[in-house]
Design a protein around this motif. Structure first.
Motif, PDB file in Angstrom:
ATOM      1  N   ALA A 310       0.827  -1.205   0.000  1.00  0.00           N
ATOM      2  CA  ALA A 310       0.000   0.000   0.000  1.00  0.00           C
ATOM      3  C   ALA A 310       0.864   1.258   0.000  1.00  0.00           C
ATOM      4  N   ALA A 311       1.957   1.239   0.752  1.00  0.00           N
ATOM      5  CA  ALA A 311       2.857   2.394   0.779  1.00  0.00           C
ATOM      6  C   ALA A 311       3.508   2.607  -0.580  1.00  0.00           C
ATOM      7  N   ASP A 312       3.891   1.519  -1.233  1.00  0.00           N
ATOM      8  CA  ASP A 312       4.484   1.632  -2.577  1.00  0.00           C
ATOM      9  C   ASP A 312       3.486   2.244  -3.559  1.00  0.00           C
ATOM     10  N   VAL A 313       2.235   1.799  -3.481  1.00  0.00           N
ATOM     11  CA  VAL A 313       1.203   2.347  -4.364  1.00  0.00           C
ATOM     12  C   VAL A 313       0.982   3.827  -4.066  1.00  0.00           C
ATOM     13  N   ALA A 314       0.939   4.193  -2.779  1.00  0.00           N
ATOM     14  CA  ALA A 314       0.745   5.598  -2.417  1.00  0.00           C
ATOM     15  C   ALA A 314       1.884   6.456  -2.959  1.00  0.00           C
ATOM     16  N   ARG A 315       3.112   5.923  -2.940  1.00  0.00           N
ATOM     17  CA  ARG A 315       4.249   6.677  -3.495  1.00  0.00           C
ATOM     18  C   ARG A 315       4.103   6.874  -4.999  1.00  0.00           C
ATOM     19  N   LYS A 316       3.563   5.883  -5.688  1.00  0.00           N
ATOM     20  CA  LYS A 316       3.323   6.043  -7.133  1.00  0.00           C
ATOM     21  C   LYS A 316       2.386   7.222  -7.403  1.00  0.00           C
ATOM     22  N   VAL A 317       1.406   7.379  -6.524  1.00  0.00           N
ATOM     23  CA  VAL A 317       0.403   8.426  -6.701  1.00  0.00           C
ATOM     24  C   VAL A 317       0.905   9.779  -6.208  1.00  0.00           C
ATOM     25  N   ALA A 318       1.562   9.781  -5.029  1.00  0.00           N
ATOM     26  CA  ALA A 318       1.881  11.043  -4.354  1.00  0.00           C
ATOM     27  C   ALA A 318       3.332  11.468  -4.461  1.00  0.00           C
ATOM     28  N   GLY A 319       4.225  10.529  -4.763  1.00  0.00           N
ATOM     29  CA  GLY A 319       5.653  10.857  -4.784  1.00  0.00           C
ATOM     30  C   GLY A 319       6.340  10.364  -3.518  1.00  0.00           C
ATOM     31  N   ASN A 320       7.649  10.180  -3.592  1.00  0.00           N
ATOM     32  CA  ASN A 320       8.399   9.568  -2.493  1.00  0.00           C
ATOM     33  C   ASN A 320       8.324  10.352  -1.197  1.00  0.00           C
ATOM     34  N   GLY A 321       8.294  11.664  -1.264  1.00  0.00           N
ATOM     35  CA  GLY A 321       8.320  12.458  -0.046  1.00  0.00           C
ATOM     36  C   GLY A 321       6.967  12.698   0.582  1.00  0.00           C
ATOM     37  N   ALA A 322       5.925  12.097   0.017  1.00  0.00           N
ATOM     38  CA  ALA A 322       4.569  12.404   0.470  1.00  0.00           C
ATOM     39  C   ALA A 322       3.887  11.224   1.157  1.00  0.00           C
ATOM     40  N   VAL A 323       4.679  10.230   1.551  1.00  0.00           N
ATOM     41  CA  VAL A 323       4.116   9.059   2.224  1.00  0.00           C
ATOM     42  C   VAL A 323       4.895   8.803   3.511  1.00  0.00           C
ATOM     43  N   ASN A 324       4.228   8.953   4.628  1.00  0.00           N
ATOM     44  CA  ASN A 324       4.816   8.661   5.938  1.00  0.00           C
ATOM     45  C   ASN A 324       4.510   7.211   6.283  1.00  0.00           C
ATOM     46  N   GLU A 325       5.546   6.382   6.350  1.00  0.00           N
ATOM     47  CA  GLU A 325       5.352   4.959   6.613  1.00  0.00           C
ATOM     48  C   GLU A 325       5.462   4.613   8.095  1.00  0.00           C
ATOM     49  N   GLU A 326       5.665   5.600   8.943  1.00  0.00           N
ATOM     50  CA  GLU A 326       5.781   5.346  10.381  1.00  0.00           C
ATOM     51  C   GLU A 326       4.894   6.318  11.170  1.00  0.00           C
ATOM     52  N   VAL A 327       3.691   6.527  10.685  1.00  0.00           N
ATOM     53  CA  VAL A 327       2.775   7.427  11.382  1.00  0.00           C
ATOM     54  C   VAL A 327       2.452   6.854  12.759  1.00  0.00           C
ATOM     55  N   ALA A 328       2.295   7.725  13.738  1.00  0.00           N
ATOM     56  CA  ALA A 328       1.925   7.269  15.080  1.00  0.00           C
ATOM     57  C   ALA A 328       0.524   6.688  15.053  1.00  0.00           C
ATOM     58  N   PRO A 329       0.279   5.621  15.801  1.00  0.00           N
ATOM     59  CA  PRO A 329      -1.076   5.061  15.853  1.00  0.00           C
ATOM     60  C   PRO A 329      -2.066   6.073  16.431  1.00  0.00           C
ATOM     61  N   MET A 330      -3.322   5.955  16.015  1.00  0.00           N
ATOM     62  CA  MET A 330      -4.392   6.760  16.582  1.00  0.00           C
ATOM     63  C   MET A 330      -5.132   5.914  17.611  1.00  0.00           C
ATOM     64  N   MET A 331      -5.556   6.545  18.709  1.00  0.00           N
ATOM     65  CA  MET A 331      -6.274   5.808  19.746  1.00  0.00           C
ATOM     66  C   MET A 331      -7.779   5.768  19.496  1.00  0.00           C
ATOM     67  N   ALA A 332      -8.213   6.328  18.375  1.00  0.00           N
ATOM     68  CA  ALA A 332      -9.591   6.126  17.938  1.00  0.00           C
ATOM     69  C   ALA A 332      -9.721   4.718  17.370  1.00  0.00           C
ATOM     70  N   GLY A 333     -10.962   4.254  17.192  1.00  0.00           N
ATOM     71  CA  GLY A 333     -11.196   2.907  16.702  1.00  0.00           C
ATOM     72  C   GLY A 333     -11.765   2.902  15.295  1.00  0.00           C
ATOM     73  N   GLU A 334     -11.769   1.710  14.691  1.00  0.00           N
ATOM     74  CA  GLU A 334     -12.187   1.567  13.295  1.00  0.00           C
ATOM     75  C   GLU A 334     -12.610   0.118  13.075  1.00  0.00           C
ATOM     76  N   ASP A 335     -13.830  -0.093  12.570  1.00  0.00           N
ATOM     77  CA  ASP A 335     -14.280  -1.481  12.437  1.00  0.00           C
ATOM     78  C   ASP A 335     -13.824  -2.143  11.151  1.00  0.00           C
ATOM     79  N   PHE A 336     -12.969  -1.480  10.373  1.00  0.00           N
ATOM     80  CA  PHE A 336     -12.232  -2.182   9.319  1.00  0.00           C
ATOM     81  C   PHE A 336     -11.341  -3.247   9.951  1.00  0.00           C
ATOM     82  N   SER A 337     -11.108  -3.110  11.266  1.00  0.00           N
ATOM     83  CA  SER A 337     -10.311  -4.086  12.001  1.00  0.00           C
ATOM     84  C   SER A 337     -10.852  -5.503  11.836  1.00  0.00           C
ATOM     85  N   TYR A 338     -12.169  -5.653  11.762  1.00  0.00           N
ATOM     86  CA  TYR A 338     -12.746  -6.987  11.601  1.00  0.00           C
ATOM     87  C   TYR A 338     -12.380  -7.588  10.239  1.00  0.00           C
TER      88      TYR A 338
END
Length: 389
Positions: A310-338
């Motif tokens: 997914a990060a490689d694909v995002a770089r294709k779209v946005a460029g190498n400097g526009a993808v943060n691959e180590e973003v801090a986790p968010m403490m909000a929840g998301e049911d995509f988890s299932y």
């Protein structure tokens, strides 16, 4: 590969879809008009198969590539809005009082529909793409219900990908990480029963208000004194209800709140420790306590290979400097988890630019982000299912 020219050309039309959806928000599983809008669009695009009613009101469209049979990947959008009264004043503001798209799901729907239209036109892949439109992300567990309904098996989905806009991240930028990217979201309700009586004679009572106040403080020690400072844990007491009069000490007090964790071990530990503290404090002060502890969404956990992809694909779209691959986790929840528990995949954040925060009555999705989302989804599909595979 930069933004797709076709995605840029589609922006005005897709923005109109988005604004229509924004004007007509629906909650939880009651997204019948939204689901019908999605179904009609998918049908007009010429999707090979459209199935409704999955997970109550979910919609799945299947688009088959022109290069033969192969695996099926899933691309998911949420559909529901929030119970808020909008204050944006935009011409496309909600017309349903007390309901608004304050999390950008209107934008998510529209970007995935734009990608579906492109993929149905070109079909430059081998295998199939399942575009997934899910109800009840905002607390109802629609992702869980679609999985329980057999969606993954029914459409032979082998990988699944999700996306969410993030205010503050510039438009055109993406952020992702391996492992936990969003938290497990548990909920608790504590009922303290003491002995009520006259407020002028507290010595004849067992005051549940005082006991509840001690519990609010005691529960914070689970984080401050019971867990490693490097472990991400949140315990928030968000409700405290007791009594109806100035001169009566009530019989009961009720507290409620949420627990957020990023690891299963910490989730288990917090539930155990919270129960011990509540029961111990109540007993020590002569009262009793009943705890209702509900495990809600699990941790949203990105799989390693799919996150790199997914990060490689995002770089294709946005460029190498526009993808943060180590973003801090968010403490909000998301049911995509299932869905990520059912199949390997990855969840990515996409910039919404300068805007009000999510779940804020002044929030609005940024239509300038639409070509970036469409381009990301198309590249995920075509890169995961190359014609030569």
């Amino acid at each position: 590969m930069p933004l797709l020219n076709r995605a840029i050309e589609m922006q005005d039309e897709v923005s109109q879809w988005r604004r229509h959806l924004h004007q007509n928000p629906e909650l939880m599983f009651d997204v019948h008009q939204t689901a019908k809008f999605v179904e009609d669009k998918l049908r007009s695009f010429g999707c090979d198969e459209i199935v409704t009613g999955i997970g109550q009101t979910g919609v799945v469209g299947i688009i088959r590539g022109r290069h033969g049979e192969g695996p099926t990947i899933g691309l998911r959008s949420d559909m529901d809005a929030l119970p808020l009264t909008e204050i944006t004043g935009k011409p496309w503001a909600s017309t349903n009082t007390g309901k608004m798209h304050a999390c950008g799901h209107d934008g998510h729907i529209s970007m995935l529909l734009g990608a579906a239209q492109y993929l149905a036109e070109t079909r430059n892949f081998k295998g199939s793409v399942a575009v997934i439109f899910q109800p009840a992300e905002e607390g109802g567990g629609g992702g869980r219900e679609m999985v329980k309904d057999g969606m993954m098996e029914r459409f032979s989905i082998s990988e699944v990908y999700g996306l969410h806009n993030i205010p503050g991240l510039p438009v055109g930028e993406f952020a992702i990480r391996k492992g936990p990217i969003m938290a497990a979201t548990d909920e608790f309700t504590i009922t303290v029963e003491g002995r009520g009586g006259h407020a002028a004679q507290p010595h004849t009572t067992i005051d549940p208000v005082v006991i509840g106040a001690q519990l609010v403080n005691a529960l914070q020690t689970i984080v401050s004194r019971g867990t490693d400072p490097l472990d991400s844990v949140v315990i928030s007491v968000t409700k405290f209800h007791a009594g109806d009069a100035h001169n009566i000490i009530p019989q009961k007090a009720e507290l409620a709140g949420t627990v957020r964790t990023l690891r299963k071990e910490m989730r288990d530990f917090v539930q155990k420790r919270l129960t011990e503290i509540v029961e111990g404090v109540a007993t020590a002060l002569g009262a009793s306590a009943v705890i209702d502890y509900a495990r809600n969404y699990p941790v949203t956990f990105n799989h390693d290979r799919e996150t790199d992809f997914a990060a490689d694909v995002a770089r294709k779209v946005a460029g190498n400097g526009a993808v943060n691959e180590e973003v801090a986790p968010m403490m909000a929840g998301e049911d995509f988890s299932y869905m990520l528990e059912a199949r390997p995949g990855a969840f990515i954040f996409m910039g919404n630019g300068k805007s009000a925060s999510l779940h804020n009555p002044a929030y609005d999705f940024n239509d300038d982000a639409i070509p970036h989302g469409i381009s990301y989804w198309v590249n995920i599909a075509e890169s995961a299912l190359p014609p030569s595979s």
